[in-house]
Design a protein around this motif. Structure first.
Motif, PDB file in Angstrom:
ATOM      1  N   ALA A 112     -15.934  27.184  -8.020  1.00 56.09           N
ATOM      2  CA  ALA A 112     -15.269  27.375  -9.308  1.00 56.09           C
ATOM      3  C   ALA A 112     -16.283  27.941 -10.292  1.00 56.09           C
ATOM      4  CB  ALA A 112     -14.706  26.059  -9.830  1.00 56.09           C
ATOM      5  N   ILE A 113     -15.883  28.961 -11.024  1.00 62.43           N
ATOM      6  CA  ILE A 113     -16.727  29.571 -12.048  1.00 62.43           C
ATOM      7  C   ILE A 113     -16.058  29.330 -13.390  1.00 62.43           C
ATOM      8  CG2 ILE A 113     -17.759  31.702 -12.898  1.00 62.43           C
ATOM      9  CD1 ILE A 113     -17.597  32.742  -9.974  1.00 62.43           C
ATOM     10  N   VAL A 114     -16.729  28.575 -14.247  1.00 63.84           N
ATOM     11  CA  VAL A 114     -16.179  28.209 -15.553  1.00 63.84           C
ATOM     12  C   VAL A 114     -16.865  29.072 -16.606  1.00 63.84           C
ATOM     13  CG1 VAL A 114     -15.686  26.331 -17.148  1.00 63.84           C
ATOM     14  CG2 VAL A 114     -15.879  25.861 -14.699  1.00 63.84           C
TER      15      VAL A 114
ATOM     16  N   LEU B  63     -20.409  17.527  -4.965  1.00 62.05           N
ATOM     17  CA  LEU B  63     -20.123  18.432  -6.072  1.00 62.05           C
ATOM     18  C   LEU B  63     -21.439  18.955  -6.626  1.00 62.05           C
ATOM     19  CD1 LEU B  63     -18.172  19.712  -8.149  1.00 62.05           C
ATOM     20  CD2 LEU B  63     -18.494  17.663  -9.550  1.00 62.05           C
ATOM     21  N   VAL B  64     -21.577  20.274  -6.662  1.00 60.97           N
ATOM     22  CA  VAL B  64     -22.733  20.926  -7.269  1.00 60.97           C
ATOM     23  C   VAL B  64     -22.305  21.480  -8.621  1.00 60.97           C
ATOM     24  CG1 VAL B  64     -24.450  22.765  -7.049  1.00 60.97           C
ATOM     25  CG2 VAL B  64     -23.646  21.555  -4.999  1.00 60.97           C
ATOM     26  N   MET B  65     -23.109  21.256  -9.641  1.00 59.98           N
ATOM     27  CA  MET B  65     -22.796  21.729 -10.992  1.00 59.98           C
ATOM     28  C   MET B  65     -24.040  22.357 -11.608  1.00 59.98           C
ATOM     29  SD  MET B  65     -21.684  19.455 -14.333  1.00 59.98           S
ATOM     30  CE  MET B  65     -20.293  18.720 -13.486  1.00 59.98           C
ATOM     31  N   THR B  66     -23.913  23.583 -12.120  1.00 57.40           N
ATOM     32  CA  THR B  66     -25.048  24.193 -12.805  1.00 57.40           C
ATOM     33  C   THR B  66     -25.036  23.835 -14.283  1.00 57.40           C
ATOM     34  OG1 THR B  66     -23.906  26.278 -13.314  1.00 57.40           O
ATOM     35  CG2 THR B  66     -25.094  26.140 -11.211  1.00 57.40           C
ATOM     36  N   ARG B  67     -26.228  23.881 -14.869  1.00 49.93           N
ATOM     37  CA  ARG B  67     -26.400  23.699 -16.302  1.00 49.93           C
ATOM     38  C   ARG B  67     -27.480  24.682 -16.764  1.00 49.93           C
ATOM     39  NH1 ARG B  67     -27.825  17.991 -18.219  1.00 49.93           N
ATOM     40  NH2 ARG B  67     -29.834  18.664 -17.391  1.00 49.93           N
ATOM     41  N   SER B  68     -27.446  25.037 -18.037  1.00 45.73           N
ATOM     42  CA  SER B  68     -28.509  25.819 -18.651  1.00 45.73           C
ATOM     43  C   SER B  68     -28.430  25.562 -20.141  1.00 45.73           C
ATOM     44  CB  SER B  68     -28.339  27.317 -18.347  1.00 45.73           C
ATOM     45  OG  SER B  68     -29.520  28.042 -18.633  1.00 45.73           O
TER      46      SER B  68
ATOM     47  N   PRO C  51     -21.424  31.264 -18.393  1.00 43.27           N
ATOM     48  CA  PRO C  51     -20.630  30.719 -17.290  1.00 43.27           C
ATOM     49  C   PRO C  51     -21.437  29.705 -16.491  1.00 43.27           C
ATOM     50  CG  PRO C  51     -21.497  32.856 -16.679  1.00 43.27           C
ATOM     51  CD  PRO C  51     -21.910  32.622 -18.103  1.00 43.27           C
ATOM     52  N   HIS C  52     -20.716  28.782 -15.854  1.00 37.74           N
ATOM     53  CA  HIS C  52     -21.362  27.810 -14.979  1.00 37.74           C
ATOM     54  C   HIS C  52     -20.577  27.663 -13.686  1.00 37.74           C
ATOM     55  CE1 HIS C  52     -24.733  26.550 -17.386  1.00 37.74           C
ATOM     56  NE2 HIS C  52     -23.953  26.719 -18.439  1.00 37.74           N
ATOM     57  N   PHE C  53     -21.290  27.216 -12.650  1.00 41.70           N
ATOM     58  CA  PHE C  53     -20.730  27.117 -11.309  1.00 41.70           C
ATOM     59  C   PHE C  53     -20.524  25.658 -10.927  1.00 41.70           C
ATOM     60  CE2 PHE C  53     -23.163  31.027 -11.499  1.00 41.70           C
ATOM     61  CZ  PHE C  53     -22.363  31.955 -10.848  1.00 41.70           C
ATOM     62  N   LEU C  54     -19.378  25.381 -10.319  1.00 41.19           N
ATOM     63  CA  LEU C  54     -19.144  24.104  -9.652  1.00 41.19           C
ATOM     64  C   LEU C  54     -18.733  24.420  -8.222  1.00 41.19           C
ATOM     65  CD1 LEU C  54     -18.242  23.552 -12.829  1.00 41.19           C
ATOM     66  CD2 LEU C  54     -17.790  21.297 -11.867  1.00 41.19           C
ATOM     67  N   MET C  55     -19.358  23.748  -7.283  1.00 38.01           N
ATOM     68  CA  MET C  55     -19.153  24.086  -5.888  1.00 38.01           C
ATOM     69  C   MET C  55     -19.134  22.816  -5.056  1.00 38.01           C
ATOM     70  SD  MET C  55     -21.316  27.001  -3.922  1.00 38.01           S
ATOM     71  CE  MET C  55     -22.041  26.651  -2.341  1.00 38.01           C
ATOM     72  N   GLY C  56     -18.234  22.751  -4.096  1.00 31.77           N
ATOM     73  CA  GLY C  56     -18.156  21.590  -3.232  1.00 31.77           C
ATOM     74  C   GLY C  56     -16.945  21.665  -2.330  1.00 31.77           C
ATOM     75  N   GLY C  57     -16.921  20.804  -1.333  1.00 28.04           N
ATOM     76  CA  GLY C  57     -15.821  20.806  -0.388  1.00 28.04           C
ATOM     77  C   GLY C  57     -14.506  20.364  -0.978  1.00 28.04           C
TER      78      GLY C  57
ATOM     79  N   LEU D  64     -11.647  31.294 -10.949  1.00 27.87           N
ATOM     80  CA  LEU D  64     -12.194  31.528 -12.280  1.00 27.87           C
ATOM     81  C   LEU D  64     -11.450  30.666 -13.292  1.00 27.87           C
ATOM     82  CD1 LEU D  64     -12.566  35.409 -12.266  1.00 27.87           C
ATOM     83  CD2 LEU D  64     -14.436  33.789 -12.630  1.00 27.87           C
ATOM     84  N   PHE D  65     -12.196  30.003 -14.173  1.00 32.38           N
ATOM     85  CA  PHE D  65     -11.618  29.152 -15.204  1.00 32.38           C
ATOM     86  C   PHE D  65     -12.211  29.550 -16.551  1.00 32.38           C
ATOM     87  CE2 PHE D  65     -11.376  26.920 -11.231  1.00 32.38           C
ATOM     88  CZ  PHE D  65     -10.150  26.278 -11.253  1.00 32.38           C
ATOM     89  N   GLY D  66     -11.423  29.382 -17.603  1.00 27.84           N
ATOM     90  CA  GLY D  66     -11.883  29.754 -18.929  1.00 27.84           C
ATOM     91  C   GLY D  66     -11.650  31.228 -19.210  1.00 27.84           C
ATOM     92  N   MET D  67     -11.834  31.592 -20.463  1.00 32.47           N
ATOM     93  CA  MET D  67     -11.604  32.964 -20.893  1.00 32.47           C
ATOM     94  C   MET D  67     -12.814  33.844 -20.595  1.00 32.47           C
ATOM     95  SD  MET D  67      -8.577  33.125 -22.119  1.00 32.47           S
ATOM     96  CE  MET D  67      -8.649  34.672 -23.020  1.00 32.47           C
TER      97      MET D  67
END
Length: 287
Positions: free
Chosen positions: A98-100, A206-211, A232-238, A244-247
């Protein structure tokens, strides 16, 4: 986000902090079995990570840094990934990525230290807290994260691992540096995914990026980009609901300092994992 909602998620963090130990395990009451937080330290350039390649303003703002249509990896008719992120496409095709877009917070602070403090404590830009709940879960690499998970999973609870990737403060000579950084990120994450699939643990991860912030939309004279706002941030997992989420970034509505405007408060990412009362989670996890 109002104060009641903030206190709700801050309370959830306090619960997490109380469960942190050297075993990398949290309280077993949370629904996610394994959380891997990946920090892109320095302020990742979101516009050259998840690229609005069909928007002519993108190239107008970045005559030297913009990637061409021929270079990028299209996700749909207007959004693409940097070519260095090719190792993530297997997860994308499996609907596990998922790309937010447009993640940040109101009145963004351009200081590295202060913005990380806000992210770490889920506080508002004008509120100061000191309960850094991530301090004792850090590891040096994706390989170390996999080893930590393999070692401590049997102890139960929510296994939480924090991986920090440095170097994303790309004020100058960004093109090559950013490509190498994204390649390291994507290859490491793809390797972690393969390891956890092989061990049967990926569906619980669940993998979640931050910056701390994104970069300015306009390139600077040094071939880089300065501190910005949303990214944008990435969430990844089984168990992730991919897509794509968000505008998409509104390049016609940049903030006063040239940053991409915020569409989604970062605390909603946390609420997706923690289920904090009063904060709407994002629809990123399968039931």
């Amino acid at each position: 986000m109002n104060r009641r909602q903030f206190l709700s998620i801050a309370g959830a963090f306090a619960g997490w902090a109380g469960g942190i130990g050297e075993t990398c395990a949290f309280d077993r009451s949370y629904s996610v079995d394994t959380l891997v937080l990946v920090d892109l330290d320095g302020g990742n350039d979101g516009l050259n990570t998840v690229i609005p390649y069909a928007d002519p303003r993108y190239r107008a703002l970045r005559p030297n840094l913009a990637l061409s249509r021929e270079q990028v990896i299209p996700l749909n008719e207007r959004t693409a990934l940097h070519p260095s992120l090719l190792p993530l496409m297997s997860a994308w095709r499996a609907n596990e990525l998922a790309i937010v877009q447009g993640v940040g917070y109101d009145a963004p602070n351009r200081s590295h230290f202060r913005s990380w403090q806000i992210w770490d404590t889920a506080s508002h830009a004008d509120e100061y807290r000191h309960d850094d709940w991530l301090a004792r879960t850090s590891v040096a690499s994706f390989d170390a994260a996999a080893r930590c998970l393999a070692t401590h999973r049997t102890q139960g609870g929510l296994n939480a691992i924090h991986v920090k990737l440095h170097g994303f403060d790309t004020h100058e000579n960004q093109a090559h540096r950013h490509a190498m950084l994204l390649s390291r990120f994507a290859e490491g994450l793809a390797s972690l995914r393969a390891t956890l699939i092989a061990s049967g643990a990926w569906h619980r991860t669940l993998v979640m990026t931050r910056s701390e912030f994104g970069r300015a939309a306009r390139e600077n004279a040094a071939g880089g980009t300065d501190h910005g706002a949303a990214a944008p941030h990435f969430l990844m997992g089984g168990n992730v609901r991919g897509g794509l989420f968000g505008m998409p970034p509104r390049l016609d509505r940049l903030d006063a300092d040239g940053g991409v405007p915020v569409d989604i408060d970062f605390r909603r990412l946390y609420a997706t994992v923690l289920g904090a009362a009063g904060i709407e989670p994002l629809p990123l996890l399968r039931a």
